[in-house]
Write an enzyme that holds these catalytic residues in place. Structure first.
Site, mmCIF file in Angstrom:
data_model
loop_
_atom_site.group_PDB
_atom_site.id
_atom_site.type_symbol
_atom_site.label_atom_id
_atom_site.label_comp_id
_atom_site.label_asym_id
_atom_site.label_seq_id
_atom_site.Cartn_x
_atom_site.Cartn_y
_atom_site.Cartn_z
ATOM 1 N N SER A 47 0.799 -1.228 0.000
ATOM 2 C CA SER A 47 0.000 0.000 0.000
ATOM 3 C C SER A 47 0.832 1.278 0.000
ATOM 4 O O SER A 47 0.319 2.350 -0.319
ATOM 5 C CB SER A 47 -0.934 0.011 1.218
ATOM 6 N N ASP A 323 -3.147 7.580 8.586
ATOM 7 C CA ASP A 323 -3.884 6.688 9.462
ATOM 8 C C ASP A 323 -2.885 5.950 10.352
ATOM 9 O O ASP A 323 -1.771 6.436 10.551
ATOM 10 C CB ASP A 323 -4.783 5.736 8.665
ATOM 11 N N HIS A 326 -0.172 4.363 7.384
ATOM 12 C CA HIS A 326 0.310 5.036 6.186
ATOM 13 C C HIS A 326 0.621 6.518 6.405
ATOM 14 O O HIS A 326 -0.146 7.208 7.080
ATOM 15 C CB HIS A 326 -0.737 4.932 5.075
#
Length: 346
Positions: A47, A323, A326
C-alpha cells in the site's frame, strides 16, 4: 521585376514566432500534455506504493484522497504516495494501476502494487510481489512493452511491512531471525527476476521503522517509537543491504538501488518533533490524522446508519501519518525530500 528580400521586421517576426512556439512545446512537455521521456516506471509491492489496485478497500472510500486528487482514488493516504513522488522525480506521470490497464494509457509504465500484500503471506488475500511479477511477465509476452522499453525503464519495489505484521500477530515472533532470512531471500529472488526480464535499474525500499507506526506505538502512548520493533526493521535492512551488494557484484553494475525509508522516516519524524516543540499548533507526528473512535473502528469506517466511526484531524498538511499505518501526503513529501539525493542514482 526585381524580387525584394524579406524586411528586417518580417525576419524578426518569424524569429519571435519560432521562439514562442518552442516555449509552448517545452511547457507542454514539462506539464505532461504529452511525454517524450522514454523512461517508464514499473511498481511492485504494498500500500505504500499502490495507486489504485485494491478496489474493495478504504483507499476508494472517504476520507482517502481529500488532499489529492480531492476524492478517493485508490491511494492509502489523503493524497500522493511514494510512487507519485518517484514518478515526478523521473519527470513522468504516475504509472497506470494494473487493474485499469485496459482503460488507461500505459506509456508511463504499470503499477502492480496491491495494498496489504507483501513478499510472502500476509493478512490480505491479494497478489504478492512474486504474483505481481507474473502479471508483468505476461504483459511482456503480449509485447505491450518492447525490450527497448524495459532497458530504459525503472522498477520500484516496496514490501515487507505487512509480512512482519502477519508474523507478529500469528505468534512467530520467536522465529524472527529465520523469518527475516527467508523473507529477504525471497525478495532478492524477486529483484533478480525483474532484472532478468530486462530492467536495469531497480529501486528497493528498505523496511520502514515499524515501531513508529501509530498502530504499534500505542505501547509508548505515541510519545516515542518502540525500539524493539524498530530493531526488527534494522535487522531486516542490514541483511537486505548485504544481499543487494551481492546482486550488484554479480551483475558487475549497480542494478539495485536501496531506498532508505527507515532513515528518512525517522529523520522526518524527528524534524517535525523539533519544529513543533513549544508550538500550540503542532501535531504529534506519531499521531495519525485519521483514526477509528473505538476498538475495531478504523479510518473511513461508517456504521449501518452512515454515521462516521472515525475522527479526522483539522489539517492533514501538518501530520506525518494519515492513518495508523500510512504516511499522509505531507509525510511522504517530507520523506521524498530526504530521499531525493539517493534517487539520483536512478
Amino acid at each position: 521585376m526585381v524580387k525584394q528580400s524579406p524586411s528586417i521586421v518580417t525576419l524578426v517576426f518569424f524569429v519571435l514566432l519560432l521562439f514562442i512556439l518552442t516555449e509552448v512545446e517545452g511547457a507542454k512537455k514539462s506539464y505532461g500534455v504529452y511525454n517524450t521521456n522514454p523512461v517508464k516506471l514499473f511498481v511492485f509491492g504494498d500500500s505504500y506504493v499502490d495507486t489504485g489496485n485494491f478496489a474493495n478497500s478504504g483507499s476508494y472510500k472517504p476520507p482517502s484522497g481529500i488532499t489529492f486528487p480531492g476524492s478517493p482514488a485508490g491511494r492509502f493516504s489523503d493524497g500522493r504516495v511514494l510512487t507519485d513522488y518517484v514518478a515526478s522525480f523521473l519527470k513522468i506521470e504516475s504509472p497506470t494501476p494494473y487493474r485499469l490497464r485496459n482503460s488507461s494509457n500505459v506509456q508511463y509504465g504499470i503499477n502492480f502494487a496491491y495494498g496489504g500484500t507483501g513478499i510472502s503471506k500476509t493478512l490480505v488475500d491479494g497478489p504478492n510481489v512474486t504474483v505481481q511479477i507474473d502479471e508483468f511477465e505476461k504483459l511482456i509476452e503480449q509485447k505491450v512493452y518492447t525490450i527497448s522499453d524495459l532497458e530504459s525503464s525503472i522498477a520500484l519495489v516496496n514490501a515487507g511491512g505487512n509480512d512482519y505484521t502477519h508474523a507478529l500477530t500469528n505468534g512467530s515472533v520467536f522465529d524472527l531471525p529465520d523469518f527475516t532470512e527467508s523473507l529477504v531471500k525471497q525478495l532478492c529472488q524477486d529483484l533478480k527476476r525483474i532484472h532478468n526480464l530486462g530492467i536495469n535499474k531497480i529501486a528497493v525500499g528498505l523496511l520502514q521503522p515499524i515501531g513508529c507506526l501509530p498502530a504499534l506505538n500505542l505501547i509508548s502512548l505515541r510519545t516515542t517509537c518502540v525500539e524493539f520493533l524498530n530493531s526488527i526493521s534494522r535487522t531486516h535492512n542490514k541483511i537486505l543491504l548485504q544481499n543487494v551488494q551481492e546482486i550488484n557484484k554479480e551483475s558487475g553494475k549497480s542494478v539495485v538501488i536501496p531506498v532508505d525509508l527507515y532513515t528518512s522516516f525517522v529523520s522526518a519524524i524527528e524534524s517535525m518533533q523539533k519544529r513543533g516543540a513549544g508550538n500550540s499548533t503542532w501535531m504529534n507526528p506519531l499521531q495519525p490524522c485519521c483514526e477509528g473512535v473505538g476498538l475495531g473502528d478504523s479510518c473511513g469506517k461508517v456504521d449501518d446508519k452512515g454515521e462516521k466511526k472515525y475522527r479526522l484531524c483539522d489539517n492533514p498538511d501538518i501530520s506525518f501519518f494519515w492513518d495508523t499505518v500510512h504516511p499522509s501526503q505531507n509525510g511522504w513529501h517530507a520523506v521524498f525530500m530526504i530521499l531525493k539525493s539517493s534517487l539520483s542514482q536512478l
